[in-house]
Design a protein around this motif. Structure first.
Motif: not given
Length: 120
Positions: A6, A8-10, A14, A78-81, A84, A112, A114
């Motif tokens: 995954i 992570k968005a930045s 965004e 920081k919680e967005l995708i 992938y 980042q 995940e």
């Protein structure tokens, strides 16, 4: 074993504000990496996502109650995708090795990834 890597968005992904030269370099590095995954036979799927301003969330705030629809953008970047990869490998260690080979997904030192195993 299938894993989802995954991205992570930045703040840049965004906002869509990555400088053109860095975007082109990042895309070239991603293409090369994706080709390596394909040649190794481990790539199942890959994709990037539009910013959360185009997103929709469905939440269930009350047990048994109706779902609630919320349009983006969403505030916790920081919680967005942002994207992938789905890979199919022989072990957790191999998944980690492939993830460690990935280029910085944002090309600006903000990347980042995940790594999560898919429940089968």
């Amino acid at each position: 074993m299938r894993f989802m890597m995954i991205v992570k968005a930045s703040t840049h992904s965004e906002a869509g504000t990555m400088p053109r030269e860095q975007f082109e370099q990042m895309m070239a590095a991603m293409k090369k990496y994706n080709d390596e995954l394909r040649k190794a036979g481990v790539l199942v799927a890959v994709g990037g996502l539009h910013p959360s301003s185009n997103g929709i969330r469905i939440s269930y705030p009350v047990p048994g109650g109706p779902p609630v629809v919320t349009d983006g953008p969403f505030t916790e970047v920081k919680e967005l995708i942002g994207g992938y990869w789905f890979i199919d490998v022989k072990s957790r260690e191999e998944a980690i090795e492939w993830a460690m080979r990935a280029p910085d997904p944002h090309g600006l030192g903000e990347g980042q990834i995940e790594l999560r195993q898919v429940a089968e």
